[in-house]
Write an enzyme that holds these catalytic residues in place. Structure first.
Site, mmCIF file in Angstrom:
data_model
loop_
_atom_site.group_PDB
_atom_site.id
_atom_site.type_symbol
_atom_site.label_atom_id
_atom_site.label_comp_id
_atom_site.label_asym_id
_atom_site.label_seq_id
_atom_site.Cartn_x
_atom_site.Cartn_y
_atom_site.Cartn_z
ATOM 1 N N LYS A 104 -6.159 12.048 -23.559
ATOM 2 C CA LYS A 104 -5.054 11.214 -24.066
ATOM 3 C C LYS A 104 -5.610 9.856 -24.526
ATOM 4 O O LYS A 104 -6.711 9.804 -25.055
ATOM 5 C CB LYS A 104 -3.952 11.096 -23.007
ATOM 6 C CG LYS A 104 -3.497 12.491 -22.531
ATOM 7 C CD LYS A 104 -2.244 12.495 -21.713
ATOM 8 C CE LYS A 104 -1.925 13.943 -21.306
ATOM 9 N NZ LYS A 104 -0.672 14.058 -20.564
ATOM 10 N N GLY A 163 1.950 14.770 -15.838
ATOM 11 C CA GLY A 163 1.733 13.423 -15.324
ATOM 12 C C GLY A 163 2.652 13.056 -14.171
ATOM 13 O O GLY A 163 2.754 11.882 -13.804
ATOM 14 N N GLU A 200 3.918 14.992 -25.837
ATOM 15 C CA GLU A 200 3.938 13.542 -26.093
ATOM 16 C C GLU A 200 4.015 13.270 -27.589
ATOM 17 O O GLU A 200 4.612 12.277 -28.015
ATOM 18 C CB GLU A 200 2.710 12.886 -25.445
ATOM 19 C CG GLU A 200 2.871 12.834 -23.927
ATOM 20 C CD GLU A 200 1.592 12.951 -23.136
ATOM 21 O OE1 GLU A 200 0.500 12.752 -23.695
ATOM 22 O OE2 GLU A 200 1.679 13.261 -21.917
ATOM 23 N N HIS A 219 1.577 18.695 -28.831
ATOM 24 C CA HIS A 219 1.701 18.249 -27.436
ATOM 25 C C HIS A 219 3.069 17.595 -27.242
ATOM 26 O O HIS A 219 3.590 16.958 -28.154
ATOM 27 C CB HIS A 219 0.572 17.266 -27.108
ATOM 28 C CG HIS A 219 0.475 16.971 -25.651
ATOM 29 N ND1 HIS A 219 1.320 16.089 -25.019
ATOM 30 C CD2 HIS A 219 -0.336 17.473 -24.688
ATOM 31 C CE1 HIS A 219 1.018 16.057 -23.729
ATOM 32 N NE2 HIS A 219 0.017 16.879 -23.500
ATOM 33 N N ASN A 274 -7.639 17.009 -21.736
ATOM 34 C CA ASN A 274 -6.991 16.140 -22.715
ATOM 35 C C ASN A 274 -7.045 14.721 -22.167
ATOM 36 O O ASN A 274 -6.319 14.390 -21.235
ATOM 37 C CB ASN A 274 -5.539 16.623 -22.914
ATOM 38 C CG ASN A 274 -4.755 15.707 -23.838
ATOM 39 O OD1 ASN A 274 -5.316 14.786 -24.448
ATOM 40 N ND2 ASN A 274 -3.460 15.961 -23.948
ATOM 41 N N SER A 294 -0.021 18.608 -14.354
ATOM 42 C CA SER A 294 -0.436 18.216 -12.999
ATOM 43 C C SER A 294 -1.408 19.203 -12.359
ATOM 44 O O SER A 294 -1.387 19.398 -11.139
ATOM 45 C CB SER A 294 0.789 18.009 -12.091
ATOM 46 O OG SER A 294 1.572 16.945 -12.572
ATOM 47 N N GLU A 343 3.101 23.914 -21.262
ATOM 48 C CA GLU A 343 3.112 22.675 -20.488
ATOM 49 C C GLU A 343 4.560 22.238 -20.256
ATOM 50 O O GLU A 343 5.146 21.581 -21.124
ATOM 51 C CB GLU A 343 2.369 21.566 -21.248
ATOM 52 C CG GLU A 343 0.908 21.854 -21.479
ATOM 53 C CD GLU A 343 0.099 20.565 -21.648
ATOM 54 O OE1 GLU A 343 -0.883 20.417 -20.919
ATOM 55 O OE2 GLU A 343 0.460 19.715 -22.472
HETATM 56 P P1 13P Z 1 -1.462 16.022 -16.517
HETATM 57 O O1 13P Z 1 -2.524 16.990 -16.102
HETATM 58 O O2 13P Z 1 -1.855 14.588 -16.353
HETATM 59 O O3 13P Z 1 -0.135 16.353 -15.910
HETATM 60 O O4 13P Z 1 -1.272 16.199 -18.111
HETATM 61 C C1 13P Z 1 -1.129 17.463 -18.629
HETATM 62 C C2 13P Z 1 -1.229 17.394 -20.099
HETATM 63 O O5 13P Z 1 -0.362 16.833 -20.754
HETATM 64 C C3 13P Z 1 -2.410 17.973 -20.745
HETATM 65 O O6 13P Z 1 -2.247 18.063 -22.117
#
Ligand code: 13P
Length: 251
Positions: A11, A171, A97, A95, A9, A210, A165
């Protein structure tokens, strides 16, 4: 046997030129990885370009979000048909976010999952608790609600991918332990068993939060972890290919 999936992803990262370069490097490096699916989710603005690069390869295209209507006066939104037109075969839905910054609710997630299936896109439905919810001891309440409401009315469970997740692991560099992740994955599969019976055994449940090439081996060794949804570590070809290699070898 469930086939592994590793999804990157990206983003809100990468211009057209950067996306093309990264997709090329991943496609070239991943050509020997068999037995599962590699998925890239670039930003909307570079979907078409990435789709052109990976066409005919073992790498597939995903959107990071989609709307649940076919067309109309929905300024700023993108329909499943438009996504298919760019070459997408997957769509990440719900997601954290999206839930946090754009106020998506379980009901929206449900509408999107159902619409994705109708349109022939494989939804990757994301669920996960916040740090506060974990500390309060309500992880299962939250994840259980997200899974049940997100899948309400969904029959084709074999065409759905779920991503666990934990929000506190996204992150932050604070990856869930393999035991913590397995516990929630098994819990999710248990819910799917209650609703769908034996079909639950075929549903892929990915872990995200992560993930790096250095911590993925332990996670993927767990029985109910069928792959990874990767954020930060998917932005560099080496790191992402390292993750795929570990998963490909172990699953
Ligand atoms: P990270 O791998 O940067 O923690 O992000 C995970 C994520 O949100 C994948 O959709």
């Amino acid at each position: 046997m469930r086939k592994w999936i590793v999804a990157g992803n990206w983003k809100m990262h990468n211009t057209i030129a950067e996306s093309i370069a990264l997709a090329k490097a991943i496609k070239e490096g991943a050509s020997d990885f068999k037995g599962g699916a590699i998925v890239l989710a670039p930003p909307f603005t570079t979907l078409f370009n990435v789709g052109e690069v990976i066409k005919g390869s073992n790498v597939f295209l995903a959107a990071q979000n989609m709307f649940y209507e076919d067309k109309g006066a929905f300024t700023g939104e993108i329909s499943p048909g438009m996504l298919k037109d760019t070459g997408c075969s997957y769509a990440i839905i719900g997601h954290s976010e999206r839930r946090k910054y754009f106020h998506e609710q379980d009901h929206d997630v449900n509408l999107k999952v159902r619409k994705a299936l109708i349109a022939g896109l494989t939804p990757i439905m994301c669920v996960g608790e916040t740090d506060e919810e974990r500390v309060k001891g309500i992880t299962q309440d939250v994840v259980g609600r997200q899974v049940k409401q997100g899948l309400s009315g969904v029959e084709e469970i074999d065409k759905v991918v779920i991503a666990y997740e934990p929000v506190w692991a996204i992150g932050t560099g604070k990856v869930a332990t393999s035991a913590q992740a397995q516990e929630v994955h098994a819990f999710i599969r248990g819910i799917l068993k209650d609703i769908y019976g034996n079909k639950a055994d075929d549903v892929r449940i990915l872990y995200g939060g992560s993930v790096t090439k250095d911590n993925v081996a332990e996670l993927i060794a767990m029985e109910d972890i069928d792959g990874a949804l990767v954020g930060g570590a998917s932005l560099k070809a080496d790191g992402f290919l390292g993750i795929i290699k570990e998963i490909c070898v172990k699953k």
